[in-house]
Write a protein that holds these residues in place. Structure first.
Motif, PDB file in Angstrom:
ATOM      1  N   GLN A 187       0.814  -1.218   0.000  1.00 32.96           N
ATOM      2  CA  GLN A 187       0.000   0.000   0.000  1.00 32.96           C
ATOM      3  C   GLN A 187       0.849   1.270   0.000  1.00 32.96           C
ATOM      4  N   GLY A 188       2.182   1.104  -0.108  1.00 32.76           N
ATOM      5  CA  GLY A 188       3.049   2.267  -0.203  1.00 32.76           C
ATOM      6  C   GLY A 188       3.534   2.823   1.119  1.00 32.76           C
TER       7      GLY A 188
ATOM      8  N   ASN B 240      10.454   7.915  -3.101  1.00 32.11           N
ATOM      9  CA  ASN B 240      10.106   6.535  -3.442  1.00 32.11           C
ATOM     10  C   ASN B 240      11.062   5.472  -2.934  1.00 32.11           C
ATOM     11  N   THR B 241      12.045   5.824  -2.105  1.00 30.39           N
ATOM     12  CA  THR B 241      13.033   4.843  -1.655  1.00 30.39           C
ATOM     13  C   THR B 241      13.232   4.925  -0.150  1.00 30.39           C
ATOM     14  N   VAL B 242      13.312   3.753   0.487  1.00 28.29           N
ATOM     15  CA  VAL B 242      13.557   3.685   1.928  1.00 28.29           C
ATOM     16  C   VAL B 242      14.277   2.378   2.239  1.00 28.29           C
TER      17      VAL B 242
ATOM     18  N   LEU C  22      13.733  -0.648  -0.300  1.00 28.21           N
ATOM     19  CA  LEU C  22      12.519  -0.633  -1.112  1.00 28.21           C
ATOM     20  C   LEU C  22      12.560   0.542  -2.070  1.00 28.21           C
ATOM     21  N   THR C  23      12.250   0.269  -3.315  1.00 32.66           N
ATOM     22  CA  THR C  23      12.094   1.332  -4.297  1.00 32.66           C
ATOM     23  C   THR C  23      10.721   1.178  -4.936  1.00 32.66           C
ATOM     24  N   PHE C  24       9.885   2.166  -4.745  1.00 37.90           N
ATOM     25  CA  PHE C  24       8.553   2.169  -5.341  1.00 37.90           C
ATOM     26  C   PHE C  24       8.724   2.771  -6.736  1.00 37.90           C
TER      27      PHE C  24
ATOM     28  N   PRO D 140       1.030   1.741  -5.167  1.00 36.81           N
ATOM     29  CA  PRO D 140       2.152   1.200  -5.948  1.00 36.81           C
ATOM     30  C   PRO D 140       1.702   0.250  -7.063  1.00 36.81           C
ATOM     31  N   LYS D 141       2.439   0.294  -8.142  1.00 34.86           N
ATOM     32  CA  LYS D 141       2.271  -0.667  -9.236  1.00 34.86           C
ATOM     33  C   LYS D 141       3.458  -1.626  -9.268  1.00 34.86           C
ATOM     34  N   ARG D 142       4.667  -1.081  -9.106  1.00 37.92           N
ATOM     35  CA  ARG D 142       5.872  -1.921  -9.075  1.00 37.92           C
ATOM     36  C   ARG D 142       6.736  -1.528  -7.891  1.00 37.92           C
ATOM     37  N   ILE D 143       7.189  -2.549  -7.157  1.00 35.36           N
ATOM     38  CA  ILE D 143       8.070  -2.342  -6.006  1.00 35.36           C
ATOM     39  C   ILE D 143       9.290  -3.230  -6.201  1.00 35.36           C
TER      40      ILE D 143
END
Length: 199
Positions: A130-131, A148-150, A158-160, A173-176
């Motif tokens: 869910q982002g 978008n990164t943590v 993680l890169t969303f 999100p569509k791609r993680i």
């Protein structure tokens, strides 16, 4: 797909896809409004991992059903053949593969450690889809196209990468892309999660 690879895919996905079954904490008022306790998602994933100095790649599909009390995941081959089902509640984690007896443990980390011989200490994909995430500093992270990164406390970066609707007030999100660097106690692993459009 060979049985060993099938088992690895099921358990790698189980650890990632089943994570914790508790509601997220430290959400702002806006985040609480956007976070959903019950969701159903379908998608695809690719797992790259190191084995004997070689990079192995596994691909599959998943169906994710989340309620406040449980997460149920069905994993399938790229052609749609069911590989495994995973059910996680606050009290236990259960893996069912084909005609084998179900494997049950008190949590998903214990289940992967028993089956693979090492643990995938991931908690949080319930949030990631869910982002959201909890960063290494313990603070709540809300992903967006601009942020978008943590890196999480347990070492996952993680890169969303993309979004269902990047212009939404709270994009989904569509791609993680998920990555972990190898250390003395864990294997290097990269996972790409692509969530199908929600109807």
């Amino acid at each position: 797909m060979p049985r060993t690879k099938t088992r690895f895919l099921a358990l790698a996905c189980a650890a990632l896809l089943s994570a914790c079954v508790t509601a997220p904490t430290n959400l702002s008022k806006a985040s609480v409004a956007a976070y959903r306790e019950a969701i159903e998602l379908n998608g695809r994933l690719t797992v790259n991992y190191q084995k004997d100095g070689q990079t192995e790649t596994l691909t599959g599909k998943f169906a994710w059903n989340q309620t406040p009390a449980a997460v149920n995941v069905s994993l399938a081959s790229p052609l749609g053949q069911t590989i495994a089902t995973i059910s996680v509640t606050p009290d236990s984690a259960t893996l069912v593969q084909g005609d084998r007896a179900p494997r049950v443990a008190r949590d998903i980390d214990t289940l992967t450690a028993q089956t693979l011989g090492w643990s995938l200490p991931v908690s949080g994909l319930r949030d990631w889809l869910q982002g959201y995430a909890t960063g290494a500093d313990g603070r709540r992270f809300t992903a967006s196209p601009a942020a978008n990164t943590v890196t999480t406390a347990d070492g996952w970066r993680l890169t969303f990468v993309s979004w269902q609707d990047p212009d939404a007030a709270k994009p989904v999100p569509k791609r993680i892309d998920v990555a972990r660097v190898a250390s003395a106690t864990v294997e290097a692993m990269e996972i790409r999660i692509v969530i199908d459009p929600q109807g």
